[in-house]
Structures are given as structure tokens and as C-alpha cells.
Design an enzyme around this catalytic site. Structure first.
Site, PDB file in Angstrom:
ATOM      1  N   ASP A   1    -124.065-109.783 -35.397  1.00 31.90           N
ATOM      2  CA  ASP A   1    -123.541-109.664 -36.764  1.00 31.90           C
ATOM      3  C   ASP A   1    -123.450-108.185 -37.136  1.00 31.90           C
ATOM      4  O   ASP A   1    -123.788-107.315 -36.336  1.00 31.90           O
ATOM      5  CB  ASP A   1    -124.408-110.455 -37.760  1.00 31.90           C
ATOM      6  CG  ASP A   1    -123.540-111.073 -38.859  1.00 31.90           C
ATOM      7  OD1 ASP A   1    -122.807-110.314 -39.520  1.00 31.90           O
ATOM      8  OD2 ASP A   1    -123.589-112.301 -39.045  1.00 31.90           O
TER       9      ASP A   1
ATOM     10  N   GLU B   1    -114.932-114.672 -42.335  1.00 33.67           N
ATOM     11  CA  GLU B   1    -115.075-113.473 -43.167  1.00 33.67           C
ATOM     12  C   GLU B   1    -114.585-112.206 -42.463  1.00 33.67           C
ATOM     13  O   GLU B   1    -115.329-111.247 -42.312  1.00 33.67           O
ATOM     14  CB  GLU B   1    -116.545-113.328 -43.601  1.00 33.67           C
ATOM     15  CG  GLU B   1    -116.999-114.511 -44.445  1.00 33.67           C
ATOM     16  CD  GLU B   1    -118.454-114.431 -44.913  1.00 33.67           C
ATOM     17  OE1 GLU B   1    -118.732-114.897 -46.021  1.00 33.67           O
ATOM     18  OE2 GLU B   1    -119.310-113.916 -44.161  1.00 33.67           O
TER      19      GLU B   1
ATOM     20  N   HIS C   1    -117.625-109.406 -38.781  1.00 30.36           N
ATOM     21  CA  HIS C   1    -119.079-109.332 -38.603  1.00 30.36           C
ATOM     22  C   HIS C   1    -119.432-108.611 -37.296  1.00 30.36           C
ATOM     23  O   HIS C   1    -120.298-109.050 -36.535  1.00 30.36           O
ATOM     24  CB  HIS C   1    -119.701-110.737 -38.646  1.00 30.36           C
ATOM     25  CG  HIS C   1    -119.754-111.300 -40.041  1.00 30.36           C
ATOM     26  ND1 HIS C   1    -120.566-110.782 -41.020  1.00 30.36           N
ATOM     27  CD2 HIS C   1    -119.072-112.325 -40.619  1.00 30.36           C
ATOM     28  CE1 HIS C   1    -120.386-111.481 -42.148  1.00 30.36           C
ATOM     29  NE2 HIS C   1    -119.487-112.408 -41.937  1.00 30.36           N
TER      30      HIS C   1
END
Ligand code: ACM
Ligand code: ZN
Length: 509
Positions: free
Chosen positions: A76, A202, A138
Site C-alpha cells: 500500500d 482508489e 496505492h
């Protein structure tokens, strides 16, 4: 075997606790079959790391609950946590971050040997471990060590804030794909899972919109915005498709978060529906397999009781009852497509889980509710019966030395307050999210098993320090709640020390 163990006394979970407990089970025939094939738990060990031995302990509990997939979120923005031999920067640089307070977090990562150890440990317990390597978003931790695979070329810093970064892998650079497929080729042989998770959530398209390489790729591929998707969303679809081909050539099936629907879904992708159920419904109706992990029910980083008196969690209120109530088979899925919902998964995002104790406090006993969502046919679900069985289940967690949420006495029917002002008389009226014995003191001492039991609302007419806590049937004591009861004419406002900067706080998920 786990079903048989469930018929034995809870105390046998610990060899030292068996004295006086009869090791007998009723004579029964066991016919046991789960409702859903995919019963998953995802653990984020990037935001805060979890050591190998604690993971094993967690796997023991998953096996007990017949949760058969462990989705391991390995990379991440805030840290890369798996050794990749070809790219040592991923462990030397990407596995650590400078915290705002000025200290370094990390380096934390698993060696490939440790990964194999966990996979083997899980396999002995009939749990398949599914790795997740996040892309294209990420990815700030990876891009800190290898900024040449970003659109801007960096420099970047492993993030110490939660949230979403605009800096993602560059989709216009063929070397990015070389880097990622090299990584996949090191990761794949460590796992035996049918599935491989590539993230996909995202990933803002801001950088791609102004990156000459990404724009050149869009032109070459002839990608055009339409009513549904932008050209950049279609570029993400190209990105995921390209990696899907690679995974298929290595005998693996791709899973992506529901954003992978945007721009067009890869041909054989399985979708993990996290932003509610929409993504899962759409995928199933398109004939794709989907796994339901909607954030309103199955995100285990939220408040299990009254947020006013609990440590900081994510922004939702999700009680055990709410998680238990989830039915992963929405009406909106066509009758002949329902089989595409292959299962459910609960996700444990670790932004607020600073250590293993807190991880356990957040995910237990919620994982039991998940287990019933996944295993129990709808017509057999019964929350009051589940509640009755919790006493026994908490003892099992005690025997495994697992921390869990013990409902904190909270104010009935209103937000709880730990500083109560009164003029003549005040009543304290408490409740818990599950049936629990509550004990209390009014002399400032910590309540224990022998303290008075709270059974009815109490009234006060003088300044008092009131302390209350729950005690489970197995004798485990929950966190103490302290309420200062203060006559209002004696009250001096305290200097505000909380609430500052809340507007700027980021709530993930
Ligand atoms: C997610 O919660 N961002 C999948
Ligand atoms: Zn780019």
C-alpha cells in the site's frame, strides 16, 4: 473436525484449563455444509504491521470459524511488506516511513521464506492465502524506491497519512509492466491460490491526464471518452487487462476491487464489491463472479459500540448485530445469475490498528458474525440464538488468548457522555450492544467481579466518580468507563483539548 470441536466444552481449547471439565460430546450425526464457497477475511498489514506469529494465531481462529480464504493485503502507500529479490529497494526503502512525529516506522516486511511458512500453516488448516499486490493506485511506497515507474518521476515519500494519493503507476511506460510482471512472477510461486488480487481501487486519474506517456498510450490504443467512462478509466481497464493476461499465463485468476468495473471489466475477472453492493450486483448480472465485502456491513475497522466513549475507529457504526444481519444475495441479481456471488469477506483495514491487540479488538467477535453470514442458510439465521451462543464463543477466544470487544456500558438511547452535569438529581441509564453483566463502583475504585451489579437505572444527588464495566459469562472484564458526575454550580469548564483538527482528519474506506 471443527464442528466436532464445537460440540466439546469451550475450555478444552486450552490444555491447562481442562481440570473438572468433562470431555464428552452428545451422540449426534454431523451434516455440515456452508452456504457459500468463498468465506474470506482480509487483513491490511501495510498501515500497521502484524508479525508472523500473530498471523498464525489469527489463522487458528479463522479455521475454527470455517473461514477458508485469507486475503493478505501486502502492499500500500504506507508500506511494502513482501520481499522481492529482484527489487531490493522494496524492502530497503518501501517498507519504512517517517512518521509525522519524527520517528521511523519500519522496516517491516515478510521474507519469502516467512510467506511460504504462513501459506503452509494456513493450508494445514484448510485456508487458502490470496495475495494482494496493489496497482495502479496505492503504490506510493513502491514508487518511493522506484520513482521511474510513476508519471512524474518523483521524488516521492512513503506516505505517513491515510487517504488516497494521486501518484500511481504510469500506464504509458512499458517498463512499469516489466516491473510489475517481474514482481508477480516472484510472488505467484509463493502461493498456491487459484486467485491473485491486483487491487485496482482508489486510483485517481489526475497524473495520467497530464502524463505524455499515458496520453500517447491512450492515442495509440484509440481510447475515447464516452457517456460512461473517461479515456483514462479505459486506460486503467487496459492496464488491468494486460496484467490479467499475465496472470492467466501463470495459471491464476484475477480479483480486483469494484473500481475495476470502470472502463470495462477484464474478461475473466472476479470482482470484490466494497463500495456497497452495486459492484457485486453489476458483475454478477454481467456473468462475472463476485465476492461481497460491502463497507456498511463487513468493514471491521468501525465502531462496534458508542463512538463517544471508544478509541478512534473508522467513520461507521457497525455493531455485531448489523454484521450478522448481512445477506449477500441482493434481490437485484437475476435469478440465473445468483451463483456468481461466490462468497463474502470481512476486511480489516489497519489505519487505526496500531498494534495486534487493537487488531484483535476490532475483528473479534465480528468474525463470528461473518462466519454465520457465510455458512448459515438464510432460513436458519437467528440473531437471538447467535447471541445466546456468544458466551461459549467468548470463552474459546479467552482460551486462545485473543483480545476482543467486550461491549462497554453506554448511555441508553443517546450519545454517551463521561462528564454529566446536574442541578438536583441525575439518572444514569446504561445499556450494552449485547446482553452483558455490568458491575460498577461509586468510590473511585476500579470495578471487579465482586463489585455491585448494575441492574436498573441509578440516581445521584452528589458529586460522584462512577465507574462501570461489563463482565462476560466467562469472567473476562471489559474496559472501564468512568463518568464524572458533577453538580453544575461546582462545574468549571475544562480547557478544550480534543476535537481540534477533526475536520482535516481522513476517514478511509
Ligand atoms: C478499499 O476499501 N479501498 C478497497
Ligand atoms: Zn504516466
Amino acid at each position: 473436525m471443527q464442528t466436532m470441536l464445537q460440540l466439546l466444552p469451550a475450555e478444552i481449547e486450552s490444555p491447562s484449563a481442562v481440570k473438572g471439565v468433562a470431555w464428552t460430546i452428545p451422540a449426534v450425526t454431523i451434516r455440515d455444509e456452508p452456504r457459500l464457497a468463498y468465506r474470506g477475511f482480509m487483513q491490511d498489514i501495510c498501515r500497521h504491521f502484524v508479525d508472523k506469529e500473530s498471523l498464525k494465531k489469527q489463522l487458528d481462529i479463522l479455521a475454527m470459524y470455517k473461514i477458508n480464504k485469507f486475503h493478505w493485503h501486502l502492499t500500500d502507500d504506507q508500506g511494502w511488506r513482501i520481499e522481492i529479490k529482484k527489487y531490493p529497494g522494496l524492502t530497503q526503502i518501501s517498507s519504512r516511513r517517517m512518521e509525522g512525529e519524527g520517528y521511523e516506522y519500519g522496516p517491516y516486511f515478510y521474507t519469502q521464506e516467512e510467506v511460504k511458512e504462513i501459506v503452509a500453516y494456513a493450508k494445514e488448516r484448510f485456508i487458502e492465502v490470496i495475495p494482494e499486490i496493489e496497482m495502479p493506485g496505492h503504490a506510493v511506497a513502491a514508487l518511493t524506491a522506484y520513482p521511474e515507474f510513476s508519471c512524474t518521476g518523483g521524488p516521492l515519500q512513503v506516505r505517513n497519512l491515510w487517504g488516497i494519493s494521486s501518484d500511481i503507476f504510469c500506464a504509458g511506460n512499458d517498463d512499469t509492466f516489466g516491473f510489475l510482471t517481474d514482481i508477480l512472477d516472484e510472488v505467484i510461486p509463493l502461493f498456491e491460490s487459484e486467485y491473485f488480487h491486483i487491487g485496482g481501487d482508489e486510483a485517481p486519474k489526475l497524473r495520467w491526464e497530464s502524463c505524455p506517456k499515458c496520453q500517447k498510450r491512450i492515442k495509440q490504443l484509440g481510447l475515447r471518452a464516452d457517456d460512461e467512462f473517461s479515456a483514462e478509466e479505459k486506460l486503467q481497464s487496459y492496464f488491468v487487462n494486460r496484467l490479467e493476461k499475465h496472470l492467466i499465463s501463470r495459471g491464476r485468476k484475477l480479483i480486483g476491487w469494484d473500481e475495476t468495473l470502470e472502463g470495462g471489466l477484464a474478461p475473466s475477472a472476479t470482482v470484490m464489491s466494497w463500495r456497497g453492493e452495486k459492484g457485486g450486483i453489476k458483475s454478477a448480472n454481467m456473468g462475472h463472479d463476485a465476492i461481497m465485502t460491502p463497507n456498511d456491513w463487513l468493514y471491521l475497522d468501525n465502531y462496534q459500540g458508542d463512538r463517544k466513549i471508544l478509541p478512534a475507529c473508522n467513520r461507521r457504526d457497525i455493531t455485531l448485530a448489523k454484521t450478522y444481519s448481512y445477506n449477500p444475495m441482493p434481490e437485484a441479481i437475476e435469478a440465473d445469475k445468483k451463483h456468481h456471488i461466490i462468497g463474502v469477506q470481512a476486511n480489516s483495514w489497519a489505519e487505526y490498528m496500531y498494534n495486534v491487540d487493537i487488531v484483535q479488538w476490532c475483528v473479534h467477535p465480528m468474525l463470528l458474525a461473518l462466519s454465520e453470514v457465510a455458512c448459515t442458510r438464510l432460513e436458519n439465521k437467528d440473531y437471538s440464538d447467535f447471541e445466546r451462543r456468544m458466551d461459549n464463543q467468548r470463552v474459546r477466544l479467552d482460551m486462545h488468548g485473543i483480545n476482543y470487544y467486550v461491549p462497554v456500558p453506554q448511555d441508553r438511547g443517546k450519545p454517551s457522555c463521561n462528564r454529566m452535569l446536574f442541578t438536583d438529581v441525575i439518572t444514569i441509564d446504561l445499556e450494552t450492544t449485547e446482553p452483558m453483566k455490568i458491575v460498577y463502583t461509586t468510590n473511585g475504585r476500579d470495578p471487579g467481579p465482586k463489585s455491585k451489579e448494575y441492574t436498573v437505572p441509578l440516581t445521584f444527588t452528589a458529586n460522584t466518580t462512577f465507574k462501570a464495566r461489563s463482565i462476560t459469562a466467562g469472567g473476562r472484564m471489559g474496559d472501564i468507563r468512568t463518568i464524572e458526575i458533577v453538580r453544575s454550580d461546582a462545574y468549571k469548564p475544562a480547557t478544550a483539548t480534543t476535537g481540534q483538527g477533526l475536520e482535516a482528519a481522513y476517514y478511509p474506506g
